[in-house]
Design a protein around this motif. Structure first.
Motif, PDB file in Angstrom:
ATOM      1  N   THR A  68       8.162   5.323   8.493  1.00  0.00           N
ATOM      2  CA  THR A  68       6.906   6.038   8.239  1.00  0.00           C
ATOM      3  C   THR A  68       5.694   5.287   8.785  1.00  0.00           C
ATOM      4  O   THR A  68       4.898   5.870   9.534  1.00  0.00           O
ATOM      5  CB  THR A  68       6.751   6.350   6.745  1.00  0.00           C
ATOM      6  OG1 THR A  68       7.870   7.122   6.321  1.00  0.00           O
ATOM      7  CG2 THR A  68       5.464   7.105   6.467  1.00  0.00           C
ATOM      8  N   PRO A  69       5.498   4.010   8.467  1.00  0.00           N
ATOM      9  CA  PRO A  69       4.321   3.326   9.019  1.00  0.00           C
ATOM     10  C   PRO A  69       4.400   3.161  10.537  1.00  0.00           C
ATOM     11  O   PRO A  69       3.360   3.130  11.205  1.00  0.00           O
ATOM     12  CB  PRO A  69       4.292   1.982   8.307  1.00  0.00           C
ATOM     13  CG  PRO A  69       5.655   1.793   7.767  1.00  0.00           C
ATOM     14  CD  PRO A  69       6.209   3.153   7.530  1.00  0.00           C
ATOM     15  N   ALA A  70       5.596   3.089  11.078  1.00  0.00           N
ATOM     16  CA  ALA A  70       5.728   2.998  12.535  1.00  0.00           C
ATOM     17  C   ALA A  70       5.149   4.259  13.186  1.00  0.00           C
ATOM     18  O   ALA A  70       4.427   4.181  14.186  1.00  0.00           O
ATOM     19  CB  ALA A  70       7.184   2.799  12.932  1.00  0.00           C
ATOM     20  N   LYS A  71       5.432   5.408  12.594  1.00  0.00           N
ATOM     21  CA  LYS A  71       4.879   6.676  13.117  1.00  0.00           C
ATOM     22  C   LYS A  71       3.373   6.761  12.837  1.00  0.00           C
ATOM     23  O   LYS A  71       2.612   7.270  13.659  1.00  0.00           O
ATOM     24  CB  LYS A  71       5.596   7.872  12.492  1.00  0.00           C
ATOM     25  CG  LYS A  71       7.062   7.954  12.849  1.00  0.00           C
ATOM     26  CD  LYS A  71       7.251   8.153  14.325  1.00  0.00           C
ATOM     27  CE  LYS A  71       8.736   8.295  14.645  1.00  0.00           C
ATOM     28  NZ  LYS A  71       8.979   8.452  16.059  1.00  0.00           N
TER      29      LYS A  71
ATOM     30  N   ILE B 268      -6.074   5.629   5.703  1.00  0.00           N
ATOM     31  CA  ILE B 268      -5.950   5.129   4.337  1.00  0.00           C
ATOM     32  C   ILE B 268      -4.792   5.842   3.646  1.00  0.00           C
ATOM     33  O   ILE B 268      -4.783   7.077   3.577  1.00  0.00           O
ATOM     34  CB  ILE B 268      -7.255   5.322   3.547  1.00  0.00           C
ATOM     35  CG1 ILE B 268      -8.378   4.539   4.231  1.00  0.00           C
ATOM     36  CG2 ILE B 268      -7.082   4.900   2.087  1.00  0.00           C
ATOM     37  CD1 ILE B 268      -9.748   4.847   3.723  1.00  0.00           C
ATOM     38  N   ILE B 269      -3.836   5.065   3.165  1.00  0.00           N
ATOM     39  CA  ILE B 269      -2.673   5.618   2.476  1.00  0.00           C
ATOM     40  C   ILE B 269      -3.010   5.760   0.994  1.00  0.00           C
ATOM     41  O   ILE B 269      -3.393   4.805   0.333  1.00  0.00           O
ATOM     42  CB  ILE B 269      -1.444   4.689   2.630  1.00  0.00           C
ATOM     43  CG1 ILE B 269      -1.135   4.418   4.101  1.00  0.00           C
ATOM     44  CG2 ILE B 269      -0.239   5.244   1.891  1.00  0.00           C
ATOM     45  CD1 ILE B 269      -0.846   5.653   4.906  1.00  0.00           C
ATOM     46  N   THR B 270      -2.915   6.986   0.468  1.00  0.00           N
ATOM     47  CA  THR B 270      -3.161   7.194  -0.956  1.00  0.00           C
ATOM     48  C   THR B 270      -1.865   7.511  -1.707  1.00  0.00           C
ATOM     49  O   THR B 270      -1.818   7.414  -2.920  1.00  0.00           O
ATOM     50  CB  THR B 270      -4.169   8.334  -1.194  1.00  0.00           C
ATOM     51  OG1 THR B 270      -3.655   9.527  -0.617  1.00  0.00           O
ATOM     52  CG2 THR B 270      -5.527   7.998  -0.588  1.00  0.00           C
ATOM     53  N   SER B 271      -0.838   7.915  -0.982  1.00  0.00           N
ATOM     54  CA  SER B 271       0.434   8.217  -1.614  1.00  0.00           C
ATOM     55  C   SER B 271       1.508   8.233  -0.536  1.00  0.00           C
ATOM     56  O   SER B 271       1.353   8.859   0.493  1.00  0.00           O
ATOM     57  CB  SER B 271       0.372   9.592  -2.293  1.00  0.00           C
ATOM     58  OG  SER B 271       1.605   9.907  -2.875  1.00  0.00           O
TER      59      SER B 271
ATOM     60  N   SER C 188       9.262  -0.239  -7.034  1.00  0.00           N
ATOM     61  CA  SER C 188       9.796  -0.976  -5.885  1.00  0.00           C
ATOM     62  C   SER C 188      10.842  -0.127  -5.167  1.00  0.00           C
ATOM     63  O   SER C 188      11.485   0.738  -5.757  1.00  0.00           O
ATOM     64  CB  SER C 188      10.380  -2.316  -6.323  1.00  0.00           C
ATOM     65  OG  SER C 188      11.359  -2.137  -7.308  1.00  0.00           O
ATOM     66  N   VAL C 189      10.988  -0.382  -3.884  1.00  0.00           N
ATOM     67  CA  VAL C 189      11.865   0.420  -3.027  1.00  0.00           C
ATOM     68  C   VAL C 189      13.290  -0.127  -3.055  1.00  0.00           C
ATOM     69  O   VAL C 189      13.503  -1.308  -2.769  1.00  0.00           O
ATOM     70  CB  VAL C 189      11.340   0.411  -1.574  1.00  0.00           C
ATOM     71  CG1 VAL C 189      12.224   1.250  -0.675  1.00  0.00           C
ATOM     72  CG2 VAL C 189       9.912   0.891  -1.520  1.00  0.00           C
ATOM     73  N   PRO C 190      14.274   0.728  -3.345  1.00  0.00           N
ATOM     74  CA  PRO C 190      15.673   0.283  -3.272  1.00  0.00           C
ATOM     75  C   PRO C 190      16.030  -0.093  -1.825  1.00  0.00           C
ATOM     76  O   PRO C 190      15.512   0.502  -0.869  1.00  0.00           O
ATOM     77  CB  PRO C 190      16.475   1.514  -3.709  1.00  0.00           C
ATOM     78  CG  PRO C 190      15.500   2.395  -4.413  1.00  0.00           C
ATOM     79  CD  PRO C 190      14.159   2.102  -3.818  1.00  0.00           C
ATOM     80  N   THR C 191      16.882  -1.061  -1.671  1.00  0.00           N
ATOM     81  CA  THR C 191      17.278  -1.556  -0.346  1.00  0.00           C
ATOM     82  C   THR C 191      17.728  -0.430   0.580  1.00  0.00           C
ATOM     83  O   THR C 191      17.365  -0.410   1.760  1.00  0.00           O
ATOM     84  CB  THR C 191      18.404  -2.595  -0.494  1.00  0.00           C
ATOM     85  OG1 THR C 191      17.964  -3.606  -1.389  1.00  0.00           O
ATOM     86  CG2 THR C 191      18.756  -3.222   0.838  1.00  0.00           C
TER      87      THR C 191
ATOM     88  N   GLU D 126       0.822  -1.209   0.000  1.00  0.00           N
ATOM     89  CA  GLU D 126       0.000   0.000   0.000  1.00  0.00           C
ATOM     90  C   GLU D 126       0.854   1.257   0.000  1.00  0.00           C
ATOM     91  O   GLU D 126       0.424   2.311  -0.451  1.00  0.00           O
ATOM     92  CB  GLU D 126      -0.995   0.007   1.160  1.00  0.00           C
ATOM     93  CG  GLU D 126      -0.412   0.278   2.517  1.00  0.00           C
ATOM     94  CD  GLU D 126      -1.452   0.214   3.617  1.00  0.00           C
ATOM     95  OE1 GLU D 126      -2.480   0.928   3.536  1.00  0.00           O
ATOM     96  OE2 GLU D 126      -1.246  -0.552   4.565  1.00  0.00           O
ATOM     97  N   PHE D 127       2.093   1.157   0.459  1.00  0.00           N
ATOM     98  CA  PHE D 127       2.995   2.301   0.450  1.00  0.00           C
ATOM     99  C   PHE D 127       3.645   2.527  -0.909  1.00  0.00           C
ATOM    100  O   PHE D 127       4.116   3.615  -1.198  1.00  0.00           O
ATOM    101  CB  PHE D 127       4.085   2.139   1.518  1.00  0.00           C
ATOM    102  CG  PHE D 127       3.654   2.632   2.869  1.00  0.00           C
ATOM    103  CD1 PHE D 127       4.167   3.798   3.398  1.00  0.00           C
ATOM    104  CD2 PHE D 127       2.715   1.940   3.610  1.00  0.00           C
ATOM    105  CE1 PHE D 127       3.756   4.268   4.630  1.00  0.00           C
ATOM    106  CE2 PHE D 127       2.286   2.391   4.840  1.00  0.00           C
ATOM    107  CZ  PHE D 127       2.812   3.563   5.356  1.00  0.00           C
TER     108      PHE D 127
END
Length: 61
Positions: A39-42, A55-58, A27-30, A12-13
Motif C-alpha cells: 500500500t505505501p509503495a503505491k 496524510i494517512i488517516t486510516s 499491530s499487524v500480523p506477520t 502511521e498506517f
C-alpha cells in the motif's frame, strides 16, 4: 519508527484513536505485512504524481 517507504511509516498506517481508546492491539500480523508494504509503495507513486505529501488517516483495519 518503522519506515515502510521514504515517506510512510508502519506507525502511521496502524495508528487508531478508537483502538487506543478501547485498548485494542492494532499491530499487524506477520502474514499481512506484505499487503501493508504494498500500500505505501503505491501511495509513493500517488505522492510523486501530486507533488505533495499525503496524510494517512486510516489504513489498517
Amino acid at each position: 519508527m518503522t519506515k515502510l517507504t521514504e515517506h510512510f511509516t508502519l506507525e502511521e498506517f496502524t495508528k487508531s484513536t478508537v483502538a487506543s481508546k478501547l485498548k485494542i492491539d492494532n499491530s499487524v500480523p506477520t502474514e499481512l505485512m506484505l499487503n501493508i508494504k504494498l500500500t505505501p509503495a503505491k501511495l509513493e507513486l500517488v505522492r510523486q504524481a501530486l507533488g505533495k505529501p499525503i496524510i494517512i488517516t486510516s489504513c489498517y483495519r
